[in-house]
Design a protein around this motif. Structure first.
Motif, PDB file in Angstrom:
ATOM      1  N   GLY A   1      31.381  41.469  35.625  1.00  0.00           N
ATOM      2  CA  GLY A   1      32.258  41.451  34.452  1.00  0.00           C
ATOM      3  C   GLY A   1      33.615  42.101  34.610  1.00  0.00           C
ATOM      4  O   GLY A   1      34.374  42.199  33.641  1.00  0.00           O
ATOM      5  N   VAL A   2      33.979  42.541  35.796  1.00  0.00           N
ATOM      6  CA  VAL A   2      35.275  43.194  35.999  1.00  0.00           C
ATOM      7  C   VAL A   2      36.401  42.159  35.872  1.00  0.00           C
ATOM      8  O   VAL A   2      36.316  41.062  36.405  1.00  0.00           O
ATOM      9  CB  VAL A   2      35.339  43.871  37.391  1.00  0.00           C
ATOM     10  CG1 VAL A   2      36.726  44.439  37.659  1.00  0.00           C
ATOM     11  CG2 VAL A   2      34.288  44.962  37.495  1.00  0.00           C
ATOM     12  N   ARG A   3      37.461  42.539  35.158  1.00  0.00           N
ATOM     13  CA  ARG A   3      38.685  41.720  35.063  1.00  0.00           C
ATOM     14  C   ARG A   3      39.658  42.264  36.107  1.00  0.00           C
ATOM     15  O   ARG A   3      39.845  43.479  36.206  1.00  0.00           O
ATOM     16  CB  ARG A   3      39.302  41.840  33.681  1.00  0.00           C
ATOM     17  CG  ARG A   3      38.474  41.200  32.596  1.00  0.00           C
ATOM     18  CD  ARG A   3      39.128  41.403  31.256  1.00  0.00           C
ATOM     19  NE  ARG A   3      40.383  40.695  31.200  1.00  0.00           N
ATOM     20  CZ  ARG A   3      40.733  39.872  30.226  1.00  0.00           C
ATOM     21  NH1 ARG A   3      39.932  39.675  29.205  1.00  0.00           N
ATOM     22  NH2 ARG A   3      41.898  39.259  30.246  1.00  0.00           N
ATOM     23  N   PHE A   4      40.308  41.377  36.847  1.00  0.00           N
ATOM     24  CA  PHE A   4      41.179  41.817  37.933  1.00  0.00           C
ATOM     25  C   PHE A   4      42.655  41.690  37.557  1.00  0.00           C
ATOM     26  O   PHE A   4      43.058  40.726  36.915  1.00  0.00           O
ATOM     27  CB  PHE A   4      40.873  41.026  39.203  1.00  0.00           C
ATOM     28  CG  PHE A   4      39.487  41.309  39.706  1.00  0.00           C
ATOM     29  CD1 PHE A   4      39.207  42.498  40.351  1.00  0.00           C
ATOM     30  CD2 PHE A   4      38.457  40.412  39.493  1.00  0.00           C
ATOM     31  CE1 PHE A   4      37.923  42.792  40.783  1.00  0.00           C
ATOM     32  CE2 PHE A   4      37.173  40.684  39.915  1.00  0.00           C
ATOM     33  CZ  PHE A   4      36.902  41.878  40.562  1.00  0.00           C
ATOM     34  N   SER A   5      43.445  42.690  37.999  1.00  0.00           N
ATOM     35  CA  SER A   5      44.862  42.752  37.636  1.00  0.00           C
ATOM     36  C   SER A   5      45.813  42.778  38.813  1.00  0.00           C
ATOM     37  O   SER A   5      47.011  42.580  38.637  1.00  0.00           O
ATOM     38  CB  SER A   5      45.114  43.998  36.774  1.00  0.00           C
ATOM     39  OG  SER A   5      44.360  43.937  35.603  1.00  0.00           O
ATOM     40  N   SER A   6      45.323  43.079  40.026  1.00  0.00           N
ATOM     41  CA  SER A   6      46.200  43.092  41.201  1.00  0.00           C
ATOM     42  C   SER A   6      45.410  42.653  42.428  1.00  0.00           C
ATOM     43  O   SER A   6      44.188  42.724  42.460  1.00  0.00           O
ATOM     44  CB  SER A   6      46.829  44.488  41.411  1.00  0.00           C
ATOM     45  OG  SER A   6      45.858  45.499  41.494  1.00  0.00           O
TER      46      SER A   6
ATOM     47  N   LEU B   1      41.679  41.915  48.876  1.00  0.00           N
ATOM     48  CA  LEU B   1      41.024  42.796  47.908  1.00  0.00           C
ATOM     49  C   LEU B   1      41.613  42.527  46.535  1.00  0.00           C
ATOM     50  O   LEU B   1      42.835  42.453  46.391  1.00  0.00           O
ATOM     51  CB  LEU B   1      41.282  44.271  48.234  1.00  0.00           C
ATOM     52  CG  LEU B   1      40.495  44.905  49.356  1.00  0.00           C
ATOM     53  CD1 LEU B   1      40.931  46.363  49.523  1.00  0.00           C
ATOM     54  CD2 LEU B   1      39.009  44.847  49.101  1.00  0.00           C
ATOM     55  N   MET B   2      40.743  42.369  45.551  1.00  0.00           N
ATOM     56  CA  MET B   2      41.177  42.303  44.158  1.00  0.00           C
ATOM     57  C   MET B   2      40.875  43.645  43.527  1.00  0.00           C
ATOM     58  O   MET B   2      39.856  44.271  43.840  1.00  0.00           O
ATOM     59  CB  MET B   2      40.432  41.202  43.407  1.00  0.00           C
ATOM     60  CG  MET B   2      40.911  39.834  43.736  1.00  0.00           C
ATOM     61  SD  MET B   2      40.274  38.657  42.531  1.00  0.00           S
ATOM     62  CE  MET B   2      41.142  37.206  43.082  1.00  0.00           C
ATOM     63  N   PHE B   3      41.760  44.072  42.619  1.00  0.00           N
ATOM     64  CA  PHE B   3      41.615  45.363  41.958  1.00  0.00           C
ATOM     65  C   PHE B   3      41.560  45.189  40.448  1.00  0.00           C
ATOM     66  O   PHE B   3      42.244  44.338  39.884  1.00  0.00           O
ATOM     67  CB  PHE B   3      42.789  46.287  42.315  1.00  0.00           C
ATOM     68  CG  PHE B   3      42.824  46.687  43.755  1.00  0.00           C
ATOM     69  CD1 PHE B   3      42.263  47.882  44.174  1.00  0.00           C
ATOM     70  CD2 PHE B   3      43.416  45.870  44.698  1.00  0.00           C
ATOM     71  CE1 PHE B   3      42.291  48.251  45.506  1.00  0.00           C
ATOM     72  CE2 PHE B   3      43.453  46.230  46.029  1.00  0.00           C
ATOM     73  CZ  PHE B   3      42.890  47.419  46.440  1.00  0.00           C
ATOM     74  N   GLU B   4      40.798  46.053  39.825  1.00  0.00           N
ATOM     75  CA  GLU B   4      40.613  46.031  38.387  1.00  0.00           C
ATOM     76  C   GLU B   4      41.916  46.318  37.638  1.00  0.00           C
ATOM     77  O   GLU B   4      42.179  45.742  36.583  1.00  0.00           O
ATOM     78  CB  GLU B   4      39.555  47.086  38.050  1.00  0.00           C
ATOM     79  CG  GLU B   4      39.266  47.289  36.607  1.00  0.00           C
ATOM     80  CD  GLU B   4      38.255  48.401  36.402  1.00  0.00           C
ATOM     81  OE1 GLU B   4      37.574  48.346  35.376  1.00  0.00           O
ATOM     82  OE2 GLU B   4      38.136  49.316  37.250  1.00  0.00           O
ATOM     83  N   LEU B   5      42.733  47.205  38.174  1.00  0.00           N
ATOM     84  CA  LEU B   5      43.950  47.648  37.487  1.00  0.00           C
ATOM     85  C   LEU B   5      45.200  47.250  38.271  1.00  0.00           C
ATOM     86  O   LEU B   5      45.126  46.986  39.479  1.00  0.00           O
ATOM     87  CB  LEU B   5      43.916  49.176  37.333  1.00  0.00           C
ATOM     88  CG  LEU B   5      42.707  49.744  36.593  1.00  0.00           C
ATOM     89  CD1 LEU B   5      42.695  51.260  36.684  1.00  0.00           C
ATOM     90  CD2 LEU B   5      42.696  49.275  35.152  1.00  0.00           C
ATOM     91  N   PRO B   6      46.363  47.235  37.604  1.00  0.00           N
ATOM     92  CA  PRO B   6      47.620  47.009  38.337  1.00  0.00           C
ATOM     93  C   PRO B   6      47.843  48.101  39.385  1.00  0.00           C
ATOM     94  O   PRO B   6      47.222  49.165  39.338  1.00  0.00           O
ATOM     95  CB  PRO B   6      48.691  47.073  37.234  1.00  0.00           C
ATOM     96  CG  PRO B   6      47.960  46.785  35.967  1.00  0.00           C
ATOM     97  CD  PRO B   6      46.575  47.359  36.163  1.00  0.00           C
ATOM     98  N   GLU B   7      48.746  47.823  40.302  1.00  0.00           N
ATOM     99  CA  GLU B   7      49.125  48.787  41.353  1.00  0.00           C
ATOM    100  C   GLU B   7      47.964  49.125  42.286  1.00  0.00           C
ATOM    101  O   GLU B   7      47.899  50.231  42.825  1.00  0.00           O
ATOM    102  CB  GLU B   7      49.710  50.078  40.748  1.00  0.00           C
ATOM    103  CG  GLU B   7      50.924  49.856  39.885  1.00  0.00           C
ATOM    104  CD  GLU B   7      52.145  49.414  40.662  1.00  0.00           C
ATOM    105  OE1 GLU B   7      52.274  49.773  41.850  1.00  0.00           O
ATOM    106  OE2 GLU B   7      52.971  48.689  40.074  1.00  0.00           O
TER     107      GLU B   7
END
Length: 197
Positions: free
Chosen positions: A185-190, A157-163
């Motif tokens: 268009g979502v940018r992934f952070s975690s 799973l990729m997530f939009e935000l950290p943590e």
């Protein structure tokens, strides 16, 4: 000849038992009303359009297995991972505006996990290999962006935000040349591995 035939029949019965066990190991029940009320639909596999079975879905219960649920038919739109448990008013829990429209089984993976992430589309730019969860791509790898990846082993799973917060994207083994294109268009952070719940 009789021994061979008996062995073949026994082998066929074993395969049938394994197939039945696999089918029974995934079950999600959708309800038309909140708090498990109204008509229901029991699902033991992928379903591309839940509204073909119910007018709407307002609550659900995962009896066994892991499922990705989607806000739109045909496994599109916002998605969320559901593990075994009750979701009496899931809109509050998962943040869907309307209701679950489709669902997909997440197979159990018992081997190693491996994914290559790239800073740019088409597997270009800075590259890193992951074998474990990463709660912040920026902090861990100093990558300014994450735009493509190659899932070698496991389900992720990729997530939009950290943590591990925000919108999700389910990834199975394969190449993903442009993550923004498939995620609106979502940018992934975690990034997190999907392990047995």
């Amino acid at each position: 000849m009789h021994k061979r035939q008996r062995a073949r029949e026994k082998n066929n019965r074993n395969h049938e038992r394994k197939a039945l066990k696999l089918c029974l190991s995934y079950q999600i029940i959708f309800f038309e009303e909140r708090n498990f009320q109204g008509r229901l639909y029991e699902c033991v596999g992928d379903c591309s359009e839940i509204t073909s079975h119910l007018r709407r879905c307002s609550s659900c219960r995962v009896e066994s297995g892991i499922f990705m649920v989607y806000e739109q038919p045909n496994f599109r739109g916002q998605q969320y991972l559901l593990t075994k448990g009750d979701y009496p008013e899931y809109q509050d829990t998962i943040g869907f505006n309307y209701c679950i429209q489709s669902c997909r089984i997440v197979p159990v993976h018992t081997g190693l996990f491996k994914m290559r992430i790239y800073e740019k589309t088409n597997f270009e730019g800075q590259m890193h290999e992951l074998t474990d969860d990463c709660d912040s791509i920026q902090d861990s790898y100093n990558m300014s962006d994450l735009q493509s990846c190659n899932v070698v082993e496991g389900y992720w799973l990729m997530f939009e935000l950290p943590e591990f917060e925000g919108k999700m994207l389910y990834l199975k083994p394969g190449e993903y040349k442009n993550l923004r294109e498939i995620s609106n268009g979502v940018r992934f952070s975690s990034i997190r591995r999907i392990t047995e719940s």
